[in-house]
Design a protein around this motif. Structure first.
Motif, mmCIF file in Angstrom:
data_model
loop_
_atom_site.group_PDB
_atom_site.id
_atom_site.type_symbol
_atom_site.label_atom_id
_atom_site.label_comp_id
_atom_site.label_asym_id
_atom_site.label_seq_id
_atom_site.Cartn_x
_atom_site.Cartn_y
_atom_site.Cartn_z
ATOM 1 N N PHE A 77 -0.719 -1.291 6.307
ATOM 2 C CA PHE A 77 -1.016 -1.106 4.775
ATOM 3 C C PHE A 77 -1.540 0.584 4.855
ATOM 4 C CE2 PHE A 77 -2.747 -3.478 0.814
ATOM 5 C CZ PHE A 77 -2.466 -2.331 0.058
ATOM 6 N N ALA A 78 -0.752 1.411 4.396
ATOM 7 C CA ALA A 78 -1.032 2.748 4.442
ATOM 8 C C ALA A 78 -1.933 3.071 3.102
ATOM 9 C CB ALA A 78 0.093 3.459 4.663
ATOM 10 N N PRO A 79 -2.543 4.133 3.278
ATOM 11 C CA PRO A 79 -3.601 4.371 1.933
ATOM 12 C C PRO A 79 -2.620 4.485 0.644
ATOM 13 C CG PRO A 79 -4.419 5.761 3.788
ATOM 14 C CD PRO A 79 -2.918 5.106 4.349
ATOM 15 N N ALA A 115 -5.606 1.355 4.371
ATOM 16 C CA ALA A 115 -5.664 1.244 2.951
ATOM 17 C C ALA A 115 -7.131 1.223 2.392
ATOM 18 C CB ALA A 115 -5.001 0.319 2.260
ATOM 19 N N PRO A 116 -7.375 1.857 1.355
ATOM 20 C CA PRO A 116 -8.682 1.958 0.818
ATOM 21 C C PRO A 116 -9.211 0.352 0.410
ATOM 22 C CG PRO A 116 -7.549 3.488 -0.331
ATOM 23 C CD PRO A 116 -6.622 2.721 0.540
ATOM 24 N N LEU A 117 -10.477 0.197 0.660
ATOM 25 C CA LEU A 117 -10.941 -1.145 0.406
ATOM 26 C C LEU A 117 -10.616 -1.933 -1.133
ATOM 27 C CD1 LEU A 117 -12.632 -3.608 1.868
ATOM 28 C CD2 LEU A 117 -14.619 -2.714 0.468
ATOM 29 N N SER A 135 -11.450 -1.836 6.087
ATOM 30 C CA SER A 135 -10.314 -0.461 5.837
ATOM 31 C C SER A 135 -11.175 0.490 6.954
ATOM 32 C CB SER A 135 -10.831 0.199 4.357
ATOM 33 O OG SER A 135 -10.244 1.340 4.473
ATOM 34 N N SER A 136 -10.108 1.173 7.668
ATOM 35 C CA SER A 136 -10.534 2.077 8.622
ATOM 36 C C SER A 136 -9.814 3.307 8.240
ATOM 37 C CB SER A 136 -9.403 1.654 9.841
ATOM 38 O OG SER A 136 -8.440 1.608 9.852
ATOM 39 N N GLY A 137 -9.739 3.565 7.015
ATOM 40 C CA GLY A 137 -9.494 4.738 6.116
ATOM 41 C C GLY A 137 -10.056 6.014 6.563
ATOM 42 N N ASN A 138 -11.304 5.733 6.943
ATOM 43 C CA ASN A 138 -12.303 7.125 7.300
ATOM 44 C C ASN A 138 -12.639 7.261 8.763
ATOM 45 O OD1 ASN A 138 -12.373 7.625 4.434
ATOM 46 N ND2 ASN A 138 -14.160 5.971 4.118
#
Length: 245
Positions: A77-79, A115-117, A135-138
């Motif tokens: 699930f990409a951002p 992806a964002p939460l 989310s591991s976006g950061n």
């Protein structure tokens, strides 16, 4: 489907018994492989990964929920996407009812995506999922565990998926990673699997493998072309009756 040999019940039992010998050999080989998997060396996790969860920031260690083992489902699930990968969702549909059984054996299950939460939570509601999903976006978690690749890696041919044995077919790919947390709080990476290594975790595929048609994916543009998000399947057509009034 090709015409199939039709036999008596006695002949069928004899053929089925012969096949069971091979099945037992496969079971024993699988058990031996599982022992070897458990004996793999571990790698200590030195990074302090912090994820975005429904109740705020949560560390990798906190995802264990006090248990010693953590299984992470890497859901693609990409951002910039509006929905998770339909294939990863095919696997994720089976997670909810597994969580309680894993917990009974000192194991926590969680999903992680970039992806964002807000997008994760919205899609989770749509799919009626209840498992933990953060989310591991950061952080670099997805990149470090080889399920996400930078554009630079892809352009230079430096992306290594499935330990370099499977050419990466995108910058977001599926996988499962396993971690252990000891009594001091140290976390270790113990196992990861990708590509066809995920097959055994999909109950629907295992059931299909028991049927005469199997996965019935021959002739498709690619094997999983038929898969849809659970709410996107069309009702099956009604089969015409062989009799007419």
């Amino acid at each position: 489907m090709q015409p199939h040999k039709i036999v008596s019940r006695e002949e069928w039992v004899a053929a089925r018994t012969d096949l069971m010998v091979r099945e037992k050999e496969f079971t024993q080989a699988r058990e031996a492989l599982s022992r070897e998997r458990r004996e793999l060396p571990w790698v200590k996790v030195d990074k302090d990964y912090v994820f975005d969860g429904p109740k705020g920031e949560i560390t990798l260690g906190e995802l264990f929920k006090g248990r010693p083992q953590l299984v992470v489902q890497h859901i693609m699930f990409a951002p910039e996407w509006d929905a998770a990968c339909k294939h990863c969702s095919f696997w994720a549909d089976g997670l909810d009812r597994t969580v309680a059984h894993l917990a009974a054996r000192d194991t926590t299950m969680a999903a992680i995506s970039r992806a964002p939460l807000a997008k994760l939570e919205a899609f989770k509601r749509r799919m009626d999922w209840t498992f933990d999903w953060v989310s591991s976006g950061n952080n670099e978690f997805n990149f470090d565990y080889a399920v996400s690749f930078s554009r630079e890696q892809m352009d230079k041919g430096e992306a290594r998926y499935n330990f370099g044995t499977t050419p990466p077919y995108g910058d977001e790919l599926p996988g499962i990673s396993v971690f252990y947390r000891d009594e001091t709080g140290d976390v270790f990476h113990t196992y990861s699997t990708f590509a066809r290594g995920l097959d055994m975790m999909n109950a629907a595929y295992q059931y299909l493998d028991l049927t005469p048609l199997g996965r019935h994916e021959e002739g498709l543009p690619y094997p999983m072309d038929w898969v849809r998000l659970r709410d996107q399947y069309q009702p099956a057509p009604v089969q015409a009756s062989c009799c007419h009034s």
